[in-house]
Design an enzyme around this catalytic site. Structure first.
Site, PDB file in Angstrom:
ATOM      1  N   LEU A   1      -5.072  -5.479  -1.408  1.00 55.25           N
ATOM      2  CA  LEU A   1      -5.513  -6.467  -2.397  1.00 55.25           C
ATOM      3  C   LEU A   1      -4.826  -6.322  -3.750  1.00 55.25           C
ATOM      4  CD1 LEU A   1      -9.303  -6.556  -1.463  1.00 55.25           C
ATOM      5  CD2 LEU A   1      -7.697  -8.476  -1.330  1.00 55.25           C
ATOM      6  N   THR A   2      -4.036  -5.273  -3.931  1.00 52.46           N
ATOM      7  CA  THR A   2      -3.224  -5.178  -5.150  1.00 52.46           C
ATOM      8  C   THR A   2      -2.048  -6.139  -5.096  1.00 52.46           C
ATOM      9  OG1 THR A   2      -1.689  -3.479  -4.308  1.00 52.46           O
ATOM     10  CG2 THR A   2      -3.768  -2.719  -5.288  1.00 52.46           C
TER      11      THR A   2
ATOM     12  N   TYR B   1     -10.523  16.158   3.705  1.00 53.86           N
ATOM     13  CA  TYR B   1      -9.497  15.641   2.794  1.00 53.86           C
ATOM     14  C   TYR B   1      -8.578  16.764   2.318  1.00 53.86           C
ATOM     15  CZ  TYR B   1     -12.351  11.368   2.214  1.00 53.86           C
ATOM     16  OH  TYR B   1     -13.065  10.216   2.408  1.00 53.86           O
TER      17      TYR B   1
END
Length: 348
Positions: free
Chosen positions: A244-245, A53
């Site tokens: 899904l927001t 990351y």
């Protein structure tokens, strides 16, 4: 929030986990440090990272930057390091930016752990995970063409045994406390468990796989294994990478969002996905719920769920997520969610 056991380790974690994969790209170091403060102050005691990351995008120049950002926070807040459980991951076969894409082995494990400890500025990693199996995985939309072939079973098991022995040496040194998997299958998890029971090394404590209202591979064989073997799920992308927001509905692509940086969204960008999102948004609206809060609260109803890993690119997004951290869903909401799932199975 609730506290859940991390396998059979005796470690307890909150059922929400702060994800950090945008720390260093979409999220500045200052905002990342504020997010850590906010999460801990809200009662979350679990933070997940990885040596590869940040992402969105992944680049050679930024690999390890997320762990460095966490390490700078640890150095500045040494008295608070004991307040949270720190998880990170070992990249594996094919990731060119770490060890030239070498597979996970007894040789790479000590080097990878020492590198993470150095960047994280800590003496011990609480949960050390293998980011994906050397033999490959059906995760990340590879399920559509996945075939478990091309690997010698004896060689796979020999490598697993070798890795467990190397991990045990790291446990004995005090560098790590527990071992977890990511992007694993039922067969793979079962083999790691069997080899540990034979004395090869530490027992698997957790598995970090994608799971959300829109990605439910875990609901069958992995669910049964998870419950009976005490290998809890750490669900990544519980908001379906932001779908899904509702922010991507109607063709919208907000500036600075993941879709603006990675248009295909890891293979999730399909017409059927938006129809499924609309169904879940309608359920939330029908019951007067915020869709973000509903999606995360639904994850907590699953019997195999240990912790849902959420990410927030901004402090404002994190504040919104935390405002719904204690939501519990009614039977009526759960029934409507089930109907939406039956109407829109496997949307991507």
């Amino acid at each position: 929030m609730e506290m859940k056991p991390l396998g059979r380790t005796g470690i307890m974690v909150t059922d929400l986990c702060l994800g950090t994969m945008t720390f260093g790209t979409q999220t500045t170091e200052a905002d990342a440090h504020t997010q850590i403060d906010m999460a801990l102050d809200a009662g979350i005691n679990f933070v997940d990272a990885a040596e590869m990351y940040p992402v969105n995008p992944i680049s050679k120049e930024t690999v390890g930057r997320t762990e460095e950002i966490l390490g700078n926070w640890n150095a500045a807040h040494s008295s608070r390091r004991a307040d949270y459980v720190l998880a990170t991951k070992h990249s594996g076969a094919g990731f060119a930016h770490a060890r030239d894409g070498a597979p996970i082995s007894g040789q790479t494990i000590p080097e990878a752990i020492e590198g993470s400890l150095r960047r994280l500025k800590t003496d011990c990693i609480d949960l050390y995970q293998f980011h994906w199996p050397n033999r490959g995985s059906y995760m990340f939309r590879q399920n559509w063409t996945y075939a478990p072939s091309g690997h010698n079973t004896d060689e796979v098991l020999d490598n697993m045994r070798e890795c467990l022995e190397a991990l045990q040496a790291q446990v004995d040194k005090g560098n790590i406390r527990a071992f977890g998997l990511s992007n694993e299958s039922a067969w793979g998890t079962a083999q790691w468990l069997r080899l540990a029971e034979d004395g090869a090394g530490p027992r698997v404590a957790s598995v970090q796989n994608e799971y959300s209202l829109m990605c439910r591979h875990f609901d069958t064989d992995m669910a049964e294994l998870s419950v009976h073997e005490d290998v809890g799920l750490m669900a990544f992308s519980p908001l379906a990478a932001g779908f899904l927001t509702g922010k991507y509905q109607g063709g919208a692509v907000p500036e600075g969002s993941r879709m603006s940086l990675v248009p295909e969204m890891g293979g999730r960008h399909r017409a059927r996905a938006f129809d499924a999102v609309e169904a879940y948004l309608e359920v939330a609206a029908r019951h007067g719920l915020d869709p973000v809060h509903m999606a995360l609260a639904w994850c907590q109803t699953r019997p195999f769920m240990m912790s849902a890993i959420f990410g927030a690119t901004s402090v404002e997004q994190l504040a919104h997520i935390l405002s719904g951290k204690d939501l519990q869903l009614s039977d009526e909401v759960l029934a409507d969610i089930t109907e939406a799932h039956r109407a829109h199975p496997m949307p991507f």
